[in-house]
Design a protein around this motif. Sequence first.
Motif, PDB file in Angstrom:
ATOM      1  N   ILE A 180      16.705  -1.945  -4.327  1.00  0.00           N
ATOM      2  CA  ILE A 180      15.433  -2.684  -4.309  1.00  0.00           C
ATOM      3  C   ILE A 180      14.324  -1.774  -3.776  1.00  0.00           C
ATOM      4  O   ILE A 180      13.153  -2.035  -4.010  1.00  0.00           O
ATOM      5  CB  ILE A 180      15.500  -3.979  -3.459  1.00  0.00           C
ATOM      6  N   ASP A 181      14.705  -0.704  -3.068  1.00  0.00           N
ATOM      7  CA  ASP A 181      13.695   0.141  -2.410  1.00  0.00           C
ATOM      8  C   ASP A 181      12.924   1.035  -3.384  1.00  0.00           C
ATOM      9  O   ASP A 181      11.888   1.581  -3.038  1.00  0.00           O
ATOM     10  CB  ASP A 181      14.368   1.028  -1.351  1.00  0.00           C
ATOM     11  N   ASN A 182      13.453   1.219  -4.580  1.00  0.00           N
ATOM     12  CA  ASN A 182      12.833   2.064  -5.621  1.00  0.00           C
ATOM     13  C   ASN A 182      12.650   3.511  -5.167  1.00  0.00           C
ATOM     14  O   ASN A 182      11.674   4.162  -5.548  1.00  0.00           O
ATOM     15  CB  ASN A 182      11.472   1.477  -6.038  1.00  0.00           C
ATOM     16  N   ASP A 183      13.566   4.003  -4.361  1.00  0.00           N
ATOM     17  CA  ASP A 183      13.335   5.318  -3.751  1.00  0.00           C
ATOM     18  C   ASP A 183      14.266   6.414  -4.275  1.00  0.00           C
ATOM     19  O   ASP A 183      14.400   7.466  -3.654  1.00  0.00           O
ATOM     20  CB  ASP A 183      13.471   5.213  -2.221  1.00  0.00           C
TER      21      ASP A 183
ATOM     22  N   TYR B   2      12.585   3.723   3.954  1.00  0.00           N
ATOM     23  CA  TYR B   2      11.559   4.716   4.274  1.00  0.00           C
ATOM     24  C   TYR B   2      10.490   4.832   3.183  1.00  0.00           C
ATOM     25  O   TYR B   2       9.701   5.760   3.183  1.00  0.00           O
ATOM     26  CB  TYR B   2      12.217   6.072   4.529  1.00  0.00           C
ATOM     27  N   ALA B   3      10.505   3.874   2.240  1.00  0.00           N
ATOM     28  CA  ALA B   3       9.525   3.894   1.145  1.00  0.00           C
ATOM     29  C   ALA B   3       8.740   2.575   1.113  1.00  0.00           C
ATOM     30  O   ALA B   3       9.284   1.519   1.401  1.00  0.00           O
ATOM     31  CB  ALA B   3      10.245   4.113  -0.190  1.00  0.00           C
ATOM     32  N   GLY B   4       7.479   2.676   0.741  1.00  0.00           N
ATOM     33  CA  GLY B   4       6.603   1.497   0.794  1.00  0.00           C
ATOM     34  C   GLY B   4       6.352   0.824  -0.538  1.00  0.00           C
ATOM     35  O   GLY B   4       5.421   0.027  -0.669  1.00  0.00           O
TER      36      GLY B   4
ATOM     37  N   ARG C 166      12.390   9.214  -3.289  1.00  0.00           N
ATOM     38  CA  ARG C 166      11.099   9.121  -3.968  1.00  0.00           C
ATOM     39  C   ARG C 166      10.228   8.154  -3.169  1.00  0.00           C
ATOM     40  O   ARG C 166      10.417   6.951  -3.198  1.00  0.00           O
ATOM     41  CB  ARG C 166      11.283   8.606  -5.388  1.00  0.00           C
ATOM     42  N   ARG C 167       9.303   8.699  -2.430  1.00  0.00           N
ATOM     43  CA  ARG C 167       8.442   7.864  -1.602  1.00  0.00           C
ATOM     44  C   ARG C 167       7.060   7.765  -2.249  1.00  0.00           C
ATOM     45  O   ARG C 167       6.747   8.495  -3.184  1.00  0.00           O
ATOM     46  CB  ARG C 167       8.348   8.456  -0.198  1.00  0.00           C
ATOM     47  N   VAL C 168       6.253   6.869  -1.722  1.00  0.00           N
ATOM     48  CA  VAL C 168       4.907   6.680  -2.277  1.00  0.00           C
ATOM     49  C   VAL C 168       4.069   7.923  -1.965  1.00  0.00           C
ATOM     50  O   VAL C 168       4.041   8.382  -0.829  1.00  0.00           O
ATOM     51  CB  VAL C 168       4.237   5.432  -1.641  1.00  0.00           C
TER      52      VAL C 168
END
Length: 377
Positions: A138-141, A184-186, A356-358
Amino acid sequence: MKKVAILANGGDVSGFNAVIRGIVKTAENHGVKCYGIIEGYKGLLENNYIELDSYTNASGIIYKGGSIIGSSTNANVFNYKVEENGQTVYKDLSEICLENVKKDEFDCVFTLGGDGTQKSARDLFLRGMNVIGVPKTIDNDVACTDITFGYNTAVSVATEALDRLHSTGETHHRVMVLEVMGRYAGWIALESAIAGGGDVALIPEIPFDINKVADKIKERIEKGKRFSLVVVAEGAMPKGGEITVQNVRDNGAGVDNTKLGGIGQKVAKALEELTGLEARNTTLGYMQRGGTPTAYDRVLSTKYGAKAMELALQGKFGVLTVLKNGKLDSVSLEDVVGENKTIGAVSGNTKESNLRRVTMDDDLVKTARNIGISLGD
Ligand code: F6P
């Protein structure tokens, strides 16, 4: 290619079953038998699996949350947590996985999981196992893909929560804080804030100044809006401060299972003091992971599942199915979770991972700023 196996690992998401169904149906269409390993890497170690059939146990599952073959959060088979004589020890059990796959003659194992799961998959591939990863969380990271399955559903749930907080916040003139997941991702925080008409989005990638957030809320009060919606990612932190941690769970080196959470409550308390409005925090939690997937996630998961099986038929192993600029593709697991210095990868599922973070040039950041969402900086 005669026999393939599916393994679902890590925290569950809506869409696991749709991926499984996509693989099973594509496999059957090519005369390949499909098996489901029970509870991820745990089942691979215990040689616990079932045959999957799109007319019986893998039928009618596209809309169902969870995973029909379970999932396990212990992702590192090279440093696996086991109890021995009342003691917790960590062992390299990868050889058992390799032996089981060989013995059962699985021509390919599909690993549905995030970066921790794919790290083990990459290492098993390097030791001779045919693996193909499918990016879940769900974090898309997960690195190298535009989107992971499960993410869209989480954003939809968070957006609906914001719609509901909107009406109660407006009625009682309150600051409504919504703490969402994402580690750790927004991504979840940012996208749901845009979709749900949020006034503030605090994300791990931009340490926030609480006074700036309060200024935004006070500006709204001056303009007649006596309520505000503040979305806070669980990994958000104040400038010069630390991430808020609920507890540290040690699952062996290479896997970070630290439980984040609690920042929403802190932000609500601070905003109440700084703005004079009452503030309430809602922590959305596991609502974001459970239940029926959105249509988008059902389609994405089906595409990923079918693509994964297609890659297996082509004999293309050691890769991850990805979406790049809207097109299905595959990339080497080495690029996703390996020690490829050019992309700054470290080990799986840690703060330093190749997540993969914002980034500040992302369209979501630009859009948020353009429409006046405060990012707390
Ligand atoms: O990685 C998915 C996720 O839901 C995160 O957003 C959250 O921090 C974490 O898993 C919660 O993990 P657990 O299921 O171990 O509590």
